[in-house]
Design a protein around this motif. Structure first.
Motif, PDB file in Angstrom:
ATOM      1  N   UNK A  52       0.831  -1.205   0.000  1.00  0.00           N
ATOM      2  CA  UNK A  52       0.000   0.000   0.000  1.00  0.00           C
ATOM      3  C   UNK A  52       0.864   1.252   0.000  1.00  0.00           C
ATOM      4  N   UNK A  53       1.864   1.262   0.865  1.00  0.00           N
ATOM      5  CA  UNK A  53       2.736   2.428   0.953  1.00  0.00           C
ATOM      6  C   UNK A  53       3.468   2.645  -0.366  1.00  0.00           C
ATOM      7  N   UNK A  54       3.987   1.564  -0.950  1.00  0.00           N
ATOM      8  CA  UNK A  54       4.760   1.671  -2.193  1.00  0.00           C
ATOM      9  C   UNK A  54       3.898   2.144  -3.352  1.00  0.00           C
ATOM     10  N   UNK A  55       2.730   1.538  -3.516  1.00  0.00           N
ATOM     11  CA  UNK A  55       1.881   1.906  -4.647  1.00  0.00           C
ATOM     12  C   UNK A  55       1.436   3.361  -4.581  1.00  0.00           C
ATOM     13  N   UNK A  56       1.018   3.823  -3.403  1.00  0.00           N
ATOM     14  CA  UNK A  56       0.514   5.194  -3.305  1.00  0.00           C
ATOM     15  C   UNK A  56       1.637   6.223  -3.441  1.00  0.00           C
ATOM     16  N   UNK A  57       2.804   5.932  -2.872  1.00  0.00           N
ATOM     17  CA  UNK A  57       3.908   6.884  -2.987  1.00  0.00           C
ATOM     18  C   UNK A  57       4.503   6.911  -4.386  1.00  0.00           C
ATOM     19  N   UNK A  58       4.618   5.755  -5.021  1.00  0.00           N
ATOM     20  CA  UNK A  58       5.096   5.734  -6.405  1.00  0.00           C
ATOM     21  C   UNK A  58       4.071   6.397  -7.321  1.00  0.00           C
ATOM     22  N   UNK A  59       2.798   6.228  -7.015  1.00  0.00           N
ATOM     23  CA  UNK A  59       1.752   6.910  -7.796  1.00  0.00           C
ATOM     24  C   UNK A  59       1.920   8.417  -7.718  1.00  0.00           C
ATOM     25  N   UNK A  60       2.236   8.921  -6.539  1.00  0.00           N
ATOM     26  CA  UNK A  60       2.493  10.357  -6.393  1.00  0.00           C
ATOM     27  C   UNK A  60       3.656  10.799  -7.270  1.00  0.00           C
ATOM     28  N   UNK A  61       4.752  10.057  -7.222  1.00  0.00           N
ATOM     29  CA  UNK A  61       5.921  10.399  -8.026  1.00  0.00           C
ATOM     30  C   UNK A  61       5.583  10.387  -9.520  1.00  0.00           C
ATOM     31  N   UNK A  62       4.859   9.361  -9.945  1.00  0.00           N
ATOM     32  CA  UNK A  62       4.480   9.297 -11.360  1.00  0.00           C
ATOM     33  C   UNK A  62       3.635  10.514 -11.749  1.00  0.00           C
ATOM     34  N   UNK A  63       2.734  10.913 -10.878  1.00  0.00           N
ATOM     35  CA  UNK A  63       1.920  12.088 -11.163  1.00  0.00           C
ATOM     36  C   UNK A  63       2.778  13.326 -11.338  1.00  0.00           C
ATOM     37  N   UNK A  64       3.739  13.510 -10.455  1.00  0.00           N
ATOM     38  CA  UNK A  64       4.625  14.668 -10.545  1.00  0.00           C
ATOM     39  C   UNK A  64       5.429  14.648 -11.843  1.00  0.00           C
ATOM     40  N   UNK A  65       5.706  13.450 -12.340  1.00  0.00           N
ATOM     41  CA  UNK A  65       6.478  13.316 -13.578  1.00  0.00           C
ATOM     42  C   UNK A  65       5.596  13.397 -14.824  1.00  0.00           C
ATOM     43  N   UNK A  66       4.302  13.592 -14.642  1.00  0.00           N
ATOM     44  CA  UNK A  66       3.392  13.673 -15.778  1.00  0.00           C
ATOM     45  C   UNK A  66       2.933  12.329 -16.306  1.00  0.00           C
ATOM     46  N   UNK A  67       3.232  11.260 -15.578  1.00  0.00           N
ATOM     47  CA  UNK A  67       2.815   9.911 -16.000  1.00  0.00           C
ATOM     48  C   UNK A  67       1.468   9.613 -15.341  1.00  0.00           C
ATOM     49  N   UNK A  68       0.453  10.297 -15.813  1.00  0.00           N
ATOM     50  CA  UNK A  68      -0.849  10.285 -15.147  1.00  0.00           C
ATOM     51  C   UNK A  68      -1.488   8.898 -15.167  1.00  0.00           C
ATOM     52  N   UNK A  69      -1.410   8.224 -16.302  1.00  0.00           N
ATOM     53  CA  UNK A  69      -1.997   6.894 -16.399  1.00  0.00           C
ATOM     54  C   UNK A  69      -1.353   5.911 -15.444  1.00  0.00           C
ATOM     55  N   UNK A  70      -0.011   5.954 -15.362  1.00  0.00           N
ATOM     56  CA  UNK A  70       0.699   5.070 -14.437  1.00  0.00           C
ATOM     57  C   UNK A  70       0.305   5.371 -12.998  1.00  0.00           C
ATOM     58  N   UNK A  71       0.183   6.638 -12.696  1.00  0.00           N
ATOM     59  CA  UNK A  71      -0.226   7.050 -11.356  1.00  0.00           C
ATOM     60  C   UNK A  71      -1.613   6.513 -11.023  1.00  0.00           C
ATOM     61  N   UNK A  72      -2.542   6.694 -11.924  1.00  0.00           N
ATOM     62  CA  UNK A  72      -3.928   6.254 -11.737  1.00  0.00           C
ATOM     63  C   UNK A  72      -4.007   4.750 -11.486  1.00  0.00           C
ATOM     64  N   UNK A  73      -3.289   3.972 -12.283  1.00  0.00           N
ATOM     65  CA  UNK A  73      -3.370   2.517 -12.159  1.00  0.00           C
ATOM     66  C   UNK A  73      -2.757   2.021 -10.841  1.00  0.00           C
ATOM     67  N   UNK A  74      -1.767   2.729 -10.332  1.00  0.00           N
ATOM     68  CA  UNK A  74      -1.207   2.352  -9.044  1.00  0.00           C
ATOM     69  C   UNK A  74      -2.173   2.670  -7.896  1.00  0.00           C
ATOM     70  N   UNK A  75      -2.874   3.791  -7.992  1.00  0.00           N
ATOM     71  CA  UNK A  75      -3.885   4.078  -6.974  1.00  0.00           C
ATOM     72  C   UNK A  75      -4.963   2.986  -6.984  1.00  0.00           C
ATOM     73  N   UNK A  76      -5.329   2.529  -8.164  1.00  0.00           N
ATOM     74  CA  UNK A  76      -6.314   1.446  -8.264  1.00  0.00           C
ATOM     75  C   UNK A  76      -5.774   0.150  -7.657  1.00  0.00           C
ATOM     76  N   UNK A  77      -4.497  -0.134  -7.893  1.00  0.00           N
ATOM     77  CA  UNK A  77      -3.897  -1.338  -7.303  1.00  0.00           C
ATOM     78  C   UNK A  77      -3.943  -1.268  -5.782  1.00  0.00           C
ATOM     79  N   UNK A  78      -3.701  -0.087  -5.259  1.00  0.00           N
ATOM     80  CA  UNK A  78      -3.777   0.091  -3.809  1.00  0.00           C
ATOM     81  C   UNK A  78      -5.190  -0.163  -3.303  1.00  0.00           C
ATOM     82  N   UNK A  79      -6.178   0.314  -4.041  1.00  0.00           N
ATOM     83  CA  UNK A  79      -7.568   0.132  -3.628  1.00  0.00           C
ATOM     84  C   UNK A  79      -8.012  -1.325  -3.727  1.00  0.00           C
ATOM     85  N   UNK A  80      -7.451  -2.078  -4.632  1.00  0.00           N
ATOM     86  CA  UNK A  80      -7.771  -3.503  -4.709  1.00  0.00           C
ATOM     87  C   UNK A  80      -7.236  -4.240  -3.485  1.00  0.00           C
TER      88      UNK A  80
END
Length: 429
Positions: A212-240
């Protein structure tokens, strides 16, 4: 993602300010991906240790065990519900454990220190960490904690020394900290590389908390880098893994709001979070989205809700000082904002705290003093976009056009991270 309080209405012409973050601009979310999680049930207290807590346990070792586990449960409930009461209950349990522990005292001291970090009682947390070190056990864990604390306190040279002391490329704890260090230095690409390595470790371990910690924090980093799709899918993985994870839901709400400019849908997601989570920060984000939608009544109500929650519950202590400086400045209570910013610098002398101090000085008409604070304590120390934006406004007030132009160019690339409301301010620099 950043929560901000702003009151300006956004000209439509500014809504689509060109960003340097081209990657991911065509990405679209799908309600079907996350709707099931918006209806998830709230966290429940099911642990057997709550029953032990109410019973009279004669054995000291059993009592200590129950105290530690109860504290862990309270901390979990705080993360799940945002209810400050649970964090304070965890503190009380850990203080009792520290008091009665004959062995493993350093572990309880570290746990209490981390509890204080969550409460933004950083100097008290540092005292506990230093005390834990005197016991000589759990050396690596204490060194890691000291890195975290000195990062929070703005003691970056000391933090770097502690980071060097725990260096181990195969250790999850080291990888996430070296990622944080590189993010602090403004090297997002390297930070992502290390965070991806840490995520691989978490996936190999199959540890739910680490995942959970890894997926949400990496999702944040991806968002900052403009990798919006990657960020979104990691947030979904966390929610699963955890359908109740408010942080992941907030991440999706931010994508819907900042990337897709769909304020109504972002509000729908936020409302679902706030049905189960009491964190005041969600009211601030709701106020920001309402400002974007030009819904002044909703914005004022959200801000009022935030103020009532924080003001009426002293358990929050210093946790929302920075938010409150912003709040008071937005309400034109400049002197109160300045006094609170001074207090925050005393508690936590970080570039962010100094930036709020400078920004409050600017609002008091002390533009030269504001620039002196920025140049002495902020510039070259942090690369945080929200802080650099405040610096740009201060430079503009002082007629430093070249510096404003340089910062504006950099900030345009952080439009997603800052959000549409701040994006409008960037355009007007």
């Amino acid at each position: 993602m950043k929560t901000t309080i702003q009151y300006i209405f956004l000209p439509l012409a500014i809504f689509f300010l060109v960003s340097c973050q081209e990657e991911g601009n065509d990405f679209k979310t799908d309600k079907k991906d996350y709707d099931q999680f918006l209806a998830s049930k709230p966290v429940k207290a099911t642990s057997k240790y709550f029953k032990l807590w109410d019973s009279k346990i004669k054995s000291d070792s059993m009592q200590l065990l129950s105290l530690g586990n109860v504290a862990g449960e309270y901390s979990r409930f705080f993360k799940g519900t945002g209810d400050i009461k649970y964090l304070k209950d965890a503190e009380h349990s850990l203080k009792k454990a520290v008091e009665i522990a004959a062995v493993s005292k350093s572990g309880y001291l570290r746990a209490l220190s981390r509890n204080y970090i969550s409460q933004h009682r950083f100097k008290e947390a540092l005292e506990l960490a230093e005390k834990a070190r005197t016991f000589g056990s759990g050396v690596k864990e204490t060194q890691s904690l000291l890195f975290d604390l000195h990062m929070e306190l703005g003691n970056y040279d000391l933090a770097n020394k502690y980071l060097d002391s725990i260096q181990n490329m195969s250790d999850f704890g080291y990888l996430i900290r070296v990622a944080k260090w590189n993010d602090h230095k403004g090297d997002l690409d390297t930070a992502i590389t290390f965070m991806e390595k840490a995520t691989d470790k978490a996936e190999s371990s199959k540890n739910r908390g680490l995942l959970l910690w890894s997926y949400t924090n990496l999702a944040d980093f991806y968002g900052h880098a403009g990798r919006i799709g990657d960020s979104y899918h990691l947030y979904l993985k966390a929610l699963h893994i955890d359908p109740q994870n408010a942080y992941a839901k907030k991440g999706i709400a931010w994508i819907v709001y900042s990337h897709e400019r769909n304020g109504k849908e972002a509000l729908r997601i936020l409302d679902s979070i706030m049905e189960k989570n009491k964190s005041p920060e969600y009211h601030l984000l709701k106020a920001e989205v309402a400002a974007f939608l030009k819904d002044d009544m909703l914005r004022v109500q959200a801000l009022d809700d935030y103020y009532k929650i924080v003001e009426n519950n002293k358990d929050y202590g210093n946790m929302y000082n920075a938010y409150n400086v912003d709040f008071y400045l937005s309400m034109d209570v400049e002197r109160k904002a300045f006094e609170l910013a001074q207090e925050e610098v005393g508690n936590r002398p970080t570039p962010e705290s100094y930036s709020w101090l400078a920004y409050s000085l600017l609002h008091l008409g002390e533009k030269q003093k504001a620039m002196e604070v920025i140049e002495q304590h902020v510039m070259g120390v942090t690369y945080e976009p929200a802080i650099l934006q405040q610096a740009a406004e201060i430079y503009k007030a002082n007629g430093e056009k070249e510096k404003v132009s340089e910062l504006k160019q950099e900030l345009m690339g952080a439009a997603y991270e800052l959000g549409p409301v701040k994006e409008a301010q960037i355009a007007s620099l």
